[in-house]
Scaffold this motif. Structure first.
Motif, mmCIF file in Angstrom:
data_model
loop_
_atom_site.group_PDB
_atom_site.id
_atom_site.type_symbol
_atom_site.label_atom_id
_atom_site.label_comp_id
_atom_site.label_asym_id
_atom_site.label_seq_id
_atom_site.Cartn_x
_atom_site.Cartn_y
_atom_site.Cartn_z
ATOM 1 N N ASP A 100 73.861 72.091 47.374
ATOM 2 C CA ASP A 100 73.335 73.018 47.871
ATOM 3 C C ASP A 100 74.402 74.032 47.256
ATOM 4 O O ASP A 100 74.841 74.562 48.061
ATOM 5 C CB ASP A 100 72.724 73.686 48.708
ATOM 6 C CG ASP A 100 72.171 75.396 49.266
ATOM 7 O OD1 ASP A 100 71.971 75.155 47.949
ATOM 8 O OD2 ASP A 100 71.247 74.976 49.992
ATOM 9 N N LEU A 101 74.414 74.189 46.025
ATOM 10 C CA LEU A 101 75.844 74.457 45.503
ATOM 11 C C LEU A 101 75.478 76.396 45.342
ATOM 12 O O LEU A 101 76.370 77.111 45.460
ATOM 13 C CB LEU A 101 75.864 74.285 43.750
ATOM 14 C CG LEU A 101 76.227 72.914 43.855
ATOM 15 C CD1 LEU A 101 76.189 72.649 42.350
ATOM 16 C CD2 LEU A 101 77.497 72.778 44.418
ATOM 17 N N ALA A 102 74.346 76.545 44.777
ATOM 18 C CA ALA A 102 73.722 77.878 45.086
ATOM 19 C C ALA A 102 74.878 78.485 46.700
ATOM 20 O O ALA A 102 74.715 79.872 46.580
ATOM 21 C CB ALA A 102 72.093 77.858 45.046
ATOM 22 N N PHE A 103 74.005 77.378 47.165
ATOM 23 C CA PHE A 103 73.969 78.490 49.112
ATOM 24 C C PHE A 103 75.631 78.350 49.011
ATOM 25 O O PHE A 103 76.651 79.234 49.380
ATOM 26 C CB PHE A 103 74.202 78.231 49.827
ATOM 27 C CG PHE A 103 74.215 77.861 51.463
ATOM 28 C CD1 PHE A 103 72.972 79.446 51.967
ATOM 29 C CD2 PHE A 103 74.780 77.893 52.848
ATOM 30 C CE1 PHE A 103 73.622 79.354 53.418
ATOM 31 C CE2 PHE A 103 75.627 78.196 53.412
ATOM 32 C CZ PHE A 103 74.583 78.811 53.720
ATOM 33 N N PHE A 155 86.996 76.165 46.405
ATOM 34 C CA PHE A 155 87.105 76.208 44.663
ATOM 35 C C PHE A 155 86.418 74.883 45.235
ATOM 36 O O PHE A 155 85.468 74.553 45.842
ATOM 37 C CB PHE A 155 88.531 75.322 44.600
ATOM 38 C CG PHE A 155 89.647 76.186 44.934
ATOM 39 C CD1 PHE A 155 89.942 77.218 43.760
ATOM 40 C CD2 PHE A 155 90.287 76.728 45.191
ATOM 41 C CE1 PHE A 155 91.072 77.699 43.623
ATOM 42 C CE2 PHE A 155 91.112 77.440 45.703
ATOM 43 C CZ PHE A 155 91.979 77.890 44.275
ATOM 44 N N ASP A 156 85.253 75.355 43.917
ATOM 45 C CA ASP A 156 84.250 74.376 43.460
ATOM 46 C C ASP A 156 84.422 72.982 43.258
ATOM 47 O O ASP A 156 86.103 72.538 43.460
ATOM 48 C CB ASP A 156 83.174 74.676 42.941
ATOM 49 C CG ASP A 156 83.508 74.629 41.679
ATOM 50 O OD1 ASP A 156 84.366 74.480 40.976
ATOM 51 O OD2 ASP A 156 82.439 75.993 41.111
ATOM 52 N N LEU A 157 83.525 71.795 42.904
ATOM 53 C CA LEU A 157 84.182 70.895 42.720
ATOM 54 C C LEU A 157 85.086 70.977 41.032
ATOM 55 O O LEU A 157 85.193 69.476 41.114
ATOM 56 C CB LEU A 157 83.708 69.060 42.381
ATOM 57 C CG LEU A 157 82.030 69.199 44.045
ATOM 58 C CD1 LEU A 157 81.171 68.455 44.229
ATOM 59 C CD2 LEU A 157 82.921 68.950 44.975
ATOM 60 N N ASP A 158 84.747 71.675 40.388
ATOM 61 C CA ASP A 158 84.832 71.453 39.404
ATOM 62 C C ASP A 158 86.111 72.553 38.682
ATOM 63 O O ASP A 158 86.927 73.002 38.248
ATOM 64 C CB ASP A 158 84.067 72.995 37.671
ATOM 65 C CG ASP A 158 82.461 72.108 37.929
ATOM 66 O OD1 ASP A 158 82.436 70.524 38.098
ATOM 67 O OD2 ASP A 158 81.736 72.746 37.943
ATOM 68 N N GLY A 159 86.675 72.832 40.485
ATOM 69 C CA GLY A 159 88.331 73.829 40.080
ATOM 70 C C GLY A 159 88.011 75.488 40.085
ATOM 71 O O GLY A 159 89.307 75.301 39.847
ATOM 72 N N ARG A 160 87.010 75.646 40.448
ATOM 73 C CA ARG A 160 87.023 76.877 39.907
ATOM 74 C C ARG A 160 86.665 77.834 41.438
ATOM 75 O O ARG A 160 86.409 77.300 42.411
ATOM 76 C CB ARG A 160 85.037 77.344 39.226
ATOM 77 C CG ARG A 160 85.365 77.053 37.413
ATOM 78 C CD ARG A 160 83.830 77.168 37.232
ATOM 79 N NE ARG A 160 83.413 76.335 37.614
ATOM 80 C CZ ARG A 160 81.400 76.697 37.206
ATOM 81 N NH1 ARG A 160 81.132 76.928 36.423
ATOM 82 N NH2 ARG A 160 80.415 75.387 38.552
ATOM 83 N N ALA A 161 87.947 78.702 41.488
ATOM 84 C CA ALA A 161 87.909 79.820 42.290
ATOM 85 C C ALA A 161 86.437 80.584 42.482
ATOM 86 O O ALA A 161 85.605 81.025 42.220
ATOM 87 C CB ALA A 161 88.629 80.418 42.491
ATOM 88 N N VAL A 162 85.714 80.607 43.920
ATOM 89 C CA VAL A 162 84.463 80.746 44.314
ATOM 90 C C VAL A 162 84.980 82.061 44.556
ATOM 91 O O VAL A 162 83.684 83.235 44.874
ATOM 92 C CB VAL A 162 83.628 79.536 45.212
ATOM 93 C CG1 VAL A 162 82.138 80.319 45.706
ATOM 94 C CG2 VAL A 162 83.362 77.992 44.418
ATOM 95 N N VAL A 196 79.436 72.131 53.740
ATOM 96 C CA VAL A 196 78.689 71.719 54.824
ATOM 97 C C VAL A 196 77.113 71.360 53.317
ATOM 98 O O VAL A 196 76.806 70.234 52.992
ATOM 99 C CB VAL A 196 77.278 71.886 56.148
ATOM 100 C CG1 VAL A 196 76.512 71.541 56.330
ATOM 101 C CG2 VAL A 196 78.848 71.583 56.767
ATOM 102 N N ALA A 197 77.416 72.730 53.126
ATOM 103 C CA ALA A 197 76.077 72.585 51.823
ATOM 104 C C ALA A 197 76.347 72.542 50.632
ATOM 105 O O ALA A 197 75.727 71.730 49.830
ATOM 106 C CB ALA A 197 76.377 74.970 51.592
#
Length: 286
Positions: free
Chosen positions: A258-261, A162-169, A252-253
């Protein structure tokens, strides 16, 4: 890596390690901050339930010291660590779970009992009749037990990011083919659309960050039923990583901005099987 004991297997695989007092020790926080500062460590990844609660509760103090704990907010952690609260959360948000039984009738045995807190299956089990339930837990009511119908459907784990906004990646499911003491010893990655639909639905109701592990029952006849969620890496997460989820590099990204990676979808391998086994390590101890 850090541990309270020098006899830590993780020390043999880490780039560096140091000792800390137990997390309940009042010196833990100051010694952790000092150890991280000395080594320019800016991100801490908790991997135990007790660690999750501590780092979530002390997030502001750690950030002020220049350390980012990669863990969900305290409220999310508490919902996940409390199986009864998690069950209520699922019901309130339309997520599929087995019903809770307050006091089983004769027709509702066998049932499955879980304590509201605990990990690795501790205190959980199938109970064949009322005498077994009372022998273990006394007379009703049982406010700290989650009692549910026994489910023989196959059990699956979903490793998710999950990203920092809580969205499933991205995520991948694995069937728990063989389990010992609550941990998968043999598991295989699978593609099941019904399980895939659960992850974004859960993300819409619970603000998760970084790695999370979902436990689910599923069969074609009855569909999926959530069991629990651990907002951290699971014990057999190596299978999801090997199957393409690439969690360590992506985290790590994320820490480096590095949100794109981090968000870039990876090709996943289904049908990959993992057989876990113990390994002996030897060292001279003075």
């Amino acid at each position: 890596a850090a541990d309270a004991s020098p006899l830590s297997a993780a020390f043999h695989f880490s780039d560096g390690h140091f000792l800390l007092p137990p997390i309940e020790d009042p010196r833990f926080m100051s010694q952790l901050v000092a150890a991280c500062s000395e080594r320019d460590i800016r991100v801490v990844l908790p991997t135990r339930d007790a660690d999750l609660r501590f780092f979530a509760e002390h997030r502001e103090a750690l950030v002020a010291a220049g350390i980012w704990p990669l863990v969900a907010e305290a409220e999310t952690v508490e919902v996940c660590l409390d199986k009864i609260r998690f069950h209520r959360h699922c019901l309130a948000n339309g997520l599929p779970v087995l019903p809770r039984i307050e006091e089983p009738t004769a027709a509702e045995y066998p049932c499955f009992v879980r304590p509201r807190s605990g990990s690795a299956g501790q205190g959980s089990g199938r109970l064949p009749h009322a005498q077994a339930l009372r022998a273990l837990h006394g007379e009703p009511p049982w406010p700290d037990l989650l009692i549910q119908p026994f489910c023989a459907d196959p059990e699956y784990t979903i490793d998710a990011l999950f990203d920092l906004d809580g969205r499933a990646v991205q995520w991948i499911a694995r069937e728990r083919i063989r389990v010992k003491a609550g941990e998968s010893t043999v598991s295989r990655t699978v593609s099941l659309p019904a399980l895939d639909a659960l992850v974004p639905a859960l993300a819409n109701s619970l603000h998760l960050v970084g790695p999370a592990t979902l436990q689910v029952f599923h069969s074609a006849a009855r569909g999926p039923h959530l069991i629990e969620i651990n907002p951290r890496f699971g014990g057999a997460a190596a299978l999801g990583i090997e199957a393409g989820l690439d969690s360590p590099q992506r985290l790590v990204a994320l820490a480096q901005g590095d949100l794109a990676f981090f968000r870039q979808p990876r090709p996943l391998r289904f049908g990959l099987t993992m057989l876990r086994y113990s390994q002996d390590l030897f060292e001279e101890v003075p």
